[in-house]
Write a protein that holds these residues in place. Sequence first.
Motif, mmCIF file in Angstrom:
data_model
loop_
_atom_site.group_PDB
_atom_site.id
_atom_site.type_symbol
_atom_site.label_atom_id
_atom_site.label_comp_id
_atom_site.label_asym_id
_atom_site.label_seq_id
_atom_site.Cartn_x
_atom_site.Cartn_y
_atom_site.Cartn_z
ATOM 1 N N ARG A 177 46.818 30.601 4.052
ATOM 2 C CA ARG A 177 45.686 30.549 3.117
ATOM 3 C C ARG A 177 44.352 30.561 3.873
ATOM 4 O O ARG A 177 43.455 29.783 3.603
ATOM 5 C CB ARG A 177 45.805 29.340 2.194
ATOM 6 C CG ARG A 177 47.035 29.439 1.337
ATOM 7 C CD ARG A 177 47.295 28.306 0.407
ATOM 8 N NE ARG A 177 46.280 27.287 0.307
ATOM 9 C CZ ARG A 177 46.044 26.585 -0.784
ATOM 10 N NH1 ARG A 177 46.735 26.807 -1.877
ATOM 11 N NH2 ARG A 177 45.138 25.645 -0.803
ATOM 12 N N ARG A 178 44.253 31.488 4.819
ATOM 13 C CA ARG A 178 43.056 31.603 5.656
ATOM 14 C C ARG A 178 42.594 33.060 5.688
ATOM 15 O O ARG A 178 43.388 33.970 5.884
ATOM 16 C CB ARG A 178 43.377 31.152 7.075
ATOM 17 C CG ARG A 178 42.207 31.238 8.030
ATOM 18 C CD ARG A 178 42.565 30.733 9.428
ATOM 19 N NE ARG A 178 42.960 29.334 9.366
ATOM 20 C CZ ARG A 178 44.151 28.867 9.741
ATOM 21 N NH1 ARG A 178 45.068 29.687 10.226
ATOM 22 N NH2 ARG A 178 44.424 27.590 9.655
ATOM 23 N N GLU A 216 39.033 28.559 4.854
ATOM 24 C CA GLU A 216 40.297 27.859 4.632
ATOM 25 C C GLU A 216 40.583 27.715 3.136
ATOM 26 O O GLU A 216 39.680 27.818 2.311
ATOM 27 C CB GLU A 216 40.256 26.479 5.287
ATOM 28 C CG GLU A 216 39.952 26.498 6.772
ATOM 29 C CD GLU A 216 41.038 27.135 7.619
ATOM 30 O OE1 GLU A 216 42.211 27.172 7.173
ATOM 31 O OE2 GLU A 216 40.730 27.595 8.729
ATOM 32 N N ASP A 217 41.846 27.425 2.808
ATOM 33 C CA ASP A 217 42.303 27.177 1.431
ATOM 34 C C ASP A 217 41.988 28.327 0.490
ATOM 35 O O ASP A 217 41.629 28.123 -0.673
ATOM 36 C CB ASP A 217 41.721 25.865 0.886
ATOM 37 C CG ASP A 217 42.250 24.653 1.636
ATOM 38 O OD1 ASP A 217 43.466 24.627 1.904
ATOM 39 O OD2 ASP A 217 41.452 23.762 1.966
ATOM 40 N N THR A 236 42.922 31.212 -1.936
ATOM 41 C CA THR A 236 44.048 31.528 -2.817
ATOM 42 C C THR A 236 44.075 32.995 -3.243
ATOM 43 O O THR A 236 45.117 33.499 -3.654
ATOM 44 C CB THR A 236 44.019 30.643 -4.079
ATOM 45 O OG1 THR A 236 42.767 30.834 -4.758
ATOM 46 C CG2 THR A 236 44.188 29.172 -3.706
ATOM 47 N N THR A 242 37.260 23.496 -6.703
ATOM 48 C CA THR A 242 37.550 24.907 -6.446
ATOM 49 C C THR A 242 36.251 25.698 -6.486
ATOM 50 O O THR A 242 35.192 25.152 -6.791
ATOM 51 C CB THR A 242 38.528 25.480 -7.489
ATOM 52 O OG1 THR A 242 37.886 25.463 -8.765
ATOM 53 C CG2 THR A 242 39.825 24.710 -7.522
ATOM 54 N N GLU A 256 40.405 26.750 -2.983
ATOM 55 C CA GLU A 256 40.709 25.453 -3.596
ATOM 56 C C GLU A 256 39.678 24.419 -3.210
ATOM 57 O O GLU A 256 39.363 23.526 -3.991
ATOM 58 C CB GLU A 256 42.102 24.981 -3.181
ATOM 59 C CG GLU A 256 43.161 25.468 -4.096
ATOM 60 C CD GLU A 256 44.497 24.793 -3.851
ATOM 61 O OE1 GLU A 256 44.582 23.759 -3.162
ATOM 62 O OE2 GLU A 256 45.477 25.337 -4.364
ATOM 63 N N THR A 257 39.193 24.498 -1.980
ATOM 64 C CA THR A 257 38.127 23.634 -1.497
ATOM 65 C C THR A 257 37.233 24.460 -0.583
ATOM 66 O O THR A 257 37.669 25.470 -0.028
ATOM 67 C CB THR A 257 38.664 22.436 -0.689
ATOM 68 O OG1 THR A 257 39.390 22.931 0.435
ATOM 69 C CG2 THR A 257 39.545 21.540 -1.519
#
Length: 159
Positions: free
Chosen positions: A49-50, A83-84, A86, A116, A134-135
Amino acid sequence: MTQDASFEDGKERPLRLKALDAEDLSVIATLTQDAIFPASEMQYDRKARRFGLLLNRFRWEDAANATARKRGYERVQAVLAFEDVTRVQTQGVDKSDPDMVFSLLGISFTPGDDGTGRIELTLAGDGVIGLDVETLEVILRDVTRPYVAPSGKAPTHPD
């Protein structure tokens, strides 16, 4: 009493920055404005997820000192990692030509529900890379020593 860090504190050391909120992201956006990268240096690792880019970024933090040092304006290779992530969407970005070079004009964040949000990377020529996250966690890290900018000039934008 403590003082905020200044660009002079960094001198020749490589940048290592992390953004966890929109204010932090605006600093990274400023430092990566006018960075260039080929399509081949853009990658999404769905499992981790990067989303990452290997940029040739203009050293805005040192531009004011460039003429005084008589060394000229500089660029440095840097990794910009999100990061994170989706989902990744692109508009006006032809990824089929690995030699296509993109110029990063800006990075923005639109918050969503429960931490999000959506990050948008605006590229010259009306291209956009959209990242649903997500973050908010963005890392900028210089990975080479600075080198003289091939153009010898600071980037400019017509009004």
